[in-house]
Design a protein around this motif. Structure first.
Motif, short mmCIF file in Angstrom:
data_model
loop_
_atom_site.label_atom_id
_atom_site.label_comp_id
_atom_site.label_asym_id
_atom_site.label_seq_id
_atom_site.Cartn_x
_atom_site.Cartn_y
_atom_site.Cartn_z
N UNK A 23 4.58 10.81 6.18
CA UNK A 23 5.09 10.01 5.05
C UNK A 23 4.54 10.56 3.72
N UNK A 24 3.24 10.83 3.69
CA UNK A 24 2.60 11.33 2.47
C UNK A 24 3.19 12.68 2.08
N UNK A 45 0.83 -1.21 0.00
CA UNK A 45 0.00 0.00 0.00
C UNK A 45 0.86 1.26 0.00
N UNK A 46 1.56 1.51 -1.09
CA UNK A 46 2.32 2.75 -1.22
C UNK A 46 1.57 3.69 -2.14
N UNK A 47 1.89 4.96 -2.05
CA UNK A 47 1.27 5.96 -2.92
C UNK A 47 1.47 5.57 -4.38
N UNK A 48 2.69 5.22 -4.74
CA UNK A 48 2.99 4.89 -6.13
C UNK A 48 2.29 3.61 -6.59
N UNK A 67 0.46 11.65 -7.68
CA UNK A 67 1.28 10.63 -8.33
C UNK A 67 0.61 10.13 -9.62
N UNK A 68 -0.68 9.92 -9.58
CA UNK A 68 -1.42 9.49 -10.77
C UNK A 68 -1.33 10.54 -11.86
N UNK A 69 -1.41 11.80 -11.49
CA UNK A 69 -1.34 12.88 -12.48
C UNK A 69 -0.01 12.86 -13.24
N UNK A 79 -5.49 10.41 1.89
CA UNK A 79 -4.39 9.74 1.20
C UNK A 79 -4.57 9.82 -0.31
N UNK A 80 -5.81 9.86 -0.76
CA UNK A 80 -6.10 9.99 -2.18
C UNK A 80 -5.52 11.25 -2.80
N UNK A 81 -5.23 12.26 -2.00
CA UNK A 81 -4.59 13.48 -2.51
C UNK A 81 -3.20 13.19 -3.02
#
Length: 109
Positions: free
Chosen positions: A105-106, A40-43, A75-77, A68-70
């Motif tokens: 962390x975020x 479960x990492x941002x990337x 990252x998705x962008x 966390x979706x921010x």
């Protein structure tokens, strides 16, 4: 993070009736199970979401990220630069906080 739980009322507002809204639960959040082999990492979240965006043929979209979706949205962008119309962040946990917290962390990411 919990799109299907927190945002149905938002997505069904009269002002959005002519827009396609896709509510996503991040893996392991909301009503979504966490696969045993998923980190479960941002990337990691951004990577499967980029694949999802491609698989449904979105050519241009507005990306909304909460909590966390921010960080995942940012990252998705970067992975879907040519498809993003705009990004909206809500309570995105981008400010550093105490050592050991998820928000720290975020924000460092």
């Amino acid at each position: 993070m919990w799109g299907s739980f927190d945002y149905p009322e938002v997505a069904t507002q009269e002002a959005l009736k002519n827009h396609r809204c896709i509510l996503v639960d991040l893996l392991g959040a909301g009503y979504s199970d966490k696969p045993n082999d998923f980190t479960c990492t941002v990337d990691s979240h951004a990577e499967y979401l980029a694949e999802f965006v491609s698989s449904i043929g979105l050519e241009s979209f507005i990306l909304f990220g909460h909590s966390l979706g921010g960080a995942v949205a940012i990252s998705l962008a970067t992975k879907c630069r040519d498809r993003i119309d705009r990004i909206i962040l809500s309570e995105a946990n981008l400010d550093k906080s105490s050592e050991g917290s998820t928000s720290k962390y975020i924000a460092e990411y």
